[in-house]
Design a protein around this motif. Structure first.
Motif, short mmCIF file in Angstrom:
data_model
loop_
_atom_site.label_atom_id
_atom_site.label_comp_id
_atom_site.label_asym_id
_atom_site.label_seq_id
_atom_site.Cartn_x
_atom_site.Cartn_y
_atom_site.Cartn_z
N ALA A 39 0.82 -1.22 0.00
CA ALA A 39 0.00 0.00 0.00
C ALA A 39 0.85 1.26 0.00
O ALA A 39 0.35 2.35 -0.31
N ALA A 40 2.14 1.15 0.32
CA ALA A 40 3.05 2.31 0.29
C ALA A 40 3.52 2.62 -1.12
O ALA A 40 4.08 3.69 -1.36
N TRP A 41 3.33 1.70 -2.05
CA TRP A 41 3.83 1.88 -3.41
C TRP A 41 3.35 3.17 -4.07
O TRP A 41 4.15 3.93 -4.61
N PRO A 42 2.03 3.47 -4.06
CA PRO A 42 1.61 4.71 -4.72
C PRO A 42 2.20 5.96 -4.06
O PRO A 42 2.50 6.94 -4.75
N VAL A 43 2.40 5.93 -2.75
CA VAL A 43 3.01 7.06 -2.06
C VAL A 43 4.45 7.21 -2.54
O VAL A 43 4.91 8.30 -2.88
N PHE A 44 5.17 6.09 -2.59
CA PHE A 44 6.55 6.10 -3.08
C PHE A 44 6.62 6.66 -4.50
O PHE A 44 7.40 7.55 -4.80
N ARG A 45 5.78 6.13 -5.39
CA ARG A 45 5.80 6.57 -6.79
C ARG A 45 5.52 8.06 -6.92
O ARG A 45 6.13 8.75 -7.72
N GLU A 46 4.59 8.57 -6.12
CA GLU A 46 4.24 9.98 -6.21
C GLU A 46 5.36 10.86 -5.67
O GLU A 46 5.63 11.92 -6.23
N VAL A 47 6.03 10.44 -4.60
CA VAL A 47 7.17 11.21 -4.09
C VAL A 47 8.26 11.26 -5.15
O VAL A 47 8.84 12.32 -5.41
N VAL A 48 8.54 10.14 -5.77
CA VAL A 48 9.58 10.11 -6.81
C VAL A 48 9.16 10.96 -8.00
O VAL A 48 9.96 11.74 -8.54
N LEU A 81 14.26 5.52 1.74
CA LEU A 81 13.79 5.86 0.40
C LEU A 81 13.27 7.28 0.27
O LEU A 81 13.17 7.81 -0.84
N VAL A 82 12.91 7.88 1.40
CA VAL A 82 12.35 9.23 1.40
C VAL A 82 13.04 10.05 2.48
O VAL A 82 13.22 9.55 3.60
N ASP A 83 13.40 11.26 2.13
CA ASP A 83 13.95 12.23 3.10
C ASP A 83 12.87 13.25 3.39
O ASP A 83 12.07 13.60 2.51
N ALA A 84 12.88 13.75 4.63
CA ALA A 84 11.99 14.84 5.03
C ALA A 84 12.84 16.00 5.51
O ALA A 84 13.77 15.81 6.29
N GLU A 85 12.52 17.17 5.01
CA GLU A 85 13.27 18.38 5.36
C GLU A 85 12.29 19.47 5.74
O GLU A 85 11.33 19.73 5.01
N ARG A 86 12.52 20.12 6.86
CA ARG A 86 11.65 21.23 7.30
C ARG A 86 11.86 22.43 6.40
O ARG A 86 12.97 22.74 5.99
N ASP A 87 10.76 23.11 6.11
CA ASP A 87 10.83 24.33 5.32
C ASP A 87 11.53 25.41 6.14
O ASP A 87 11.18 25.62 7.30
N ARG A 105 16.47 1.97 -6.68
CA ARG A 105 15.52 0.85 -6.59
C ARG A 105 14.44 0.97 -7.66
O ARG A 105 14.07 -0.03 -8.28
N LEU A 106 13.94 2.19 -7.87
CA LEU A 106 12.89 2.38 -8.88
C LEU A 106 13.42 2.04 -10.27
O LEU A 106 12.72 1.41 -11.06
N ASP A 107 14.63 2.43 -10.58
CA ASP A 107 15.21 2.09 -11.88
C ASP A 107 15.26 0.58 -12.08
O ASP A 107 14.91 0.08 -13.16
N ALA A 108 15.67 -0.15 -11.04
CA ALA A 108 15.75 -1.61 -11.15
C ALA A 108 14.36 -2.22 -11.31
O ALA A 108 14.16 -3.13 -12.12
N ILE A 109 13.41 -1.73 -10.53
CA ILE A 109 12.03 -2.24 -10.60
C ILE A 109 11.44 -1.95 -11.98
O ILE A 109 10.82 -2.83 -12.60
N THR A 110 11.63 -0.74 -12.46
CA THR A 110 11.09 -0.35 -13.76
C THR A 110 11.68 -1.18 -14.88
O THR A 110 10.97 -1.62 -15.79
N GLU A 111 12.98 -1.44 -14.81
CA GLU A 111 13.61 -2.25 -15.85
C GLU A 111 13.06 -3.68 -15.83
O GLU A 111 12.80 -4.27 -16.88
#
Length: 143
Positions: A39-48, A81-87, A105-111
């Motif tokens: 279920a985290a996949w769409p969140v990951f894809r959208e962040v990327v 996989l995700v960094d968070a930075e305060r504004d 990881r996304l490049d490997a998965i996509t390939e």
């Protein structure tokens, strides 16, 4: 083929496609890390895709519950996989961005997904693949 018959066939095809999509998402999430839920996949894809985004934008874009997005972002941060930075102008705002590991990881998965589709479409004439691609893009861009 009558329109109603064609629509019935489309619905049945979507049912089969959805099963395959769920399997593909499970495989992709597992490739992100052992603790990353599908279920985290769409969140990951959208962040990327966005490269820099706020959680509130993810909630709106994905139509997901705020707590679910937050939980998935925590998983993705813990997996590196995700960094968070305060504004710098407003400490209440956190900007989320993909890490270099996320891109790797996304490049490997996509390939791997491309290769699977190459195999599936190997017996199709190139014109059919191109026509299918165009029709699918047209369909998926409609509301």
């Amino acid at each position: 083929m009558e329109t109603d018959d064609a629509i019935r066939t489309i619905i049945e095809s979507f049912d089969r496609i959805f099963v395959g999509v769920r399997r593909t998402v499970r495989i992709a999430a597992a490739a992100l890390g052992p603790d990353v839920q599908p279920a985290a996949w769409p969140v990951f894809r959208e962040v990327v895709r966005a490269e820099r985004v706020q959680a509130t934008t993810l909630v709106a874009t994905l139509g997901m519950d705020k707590s679910a997005v937050s939980r998935h972002l925590k998983e993705l941060r813990e997996a590196g996989l995700v960094d968070a930075e305060r504004d710098p102008t407003d400490a209440r705002i956190a900007w989320l961005s993909p890490t270099p590991l996320a891109h790797e990881r996304l490049d490997a998965i996509t390939e791997a997904q491309r290769e699977r589709l190459r195999v599936l479409f190997a017996s199709w004439p190139a014109d059919d693949v191109e026509r299918f691609s165009a029709l699918l893009a047209r369909f998926s861009s409609t509301d």
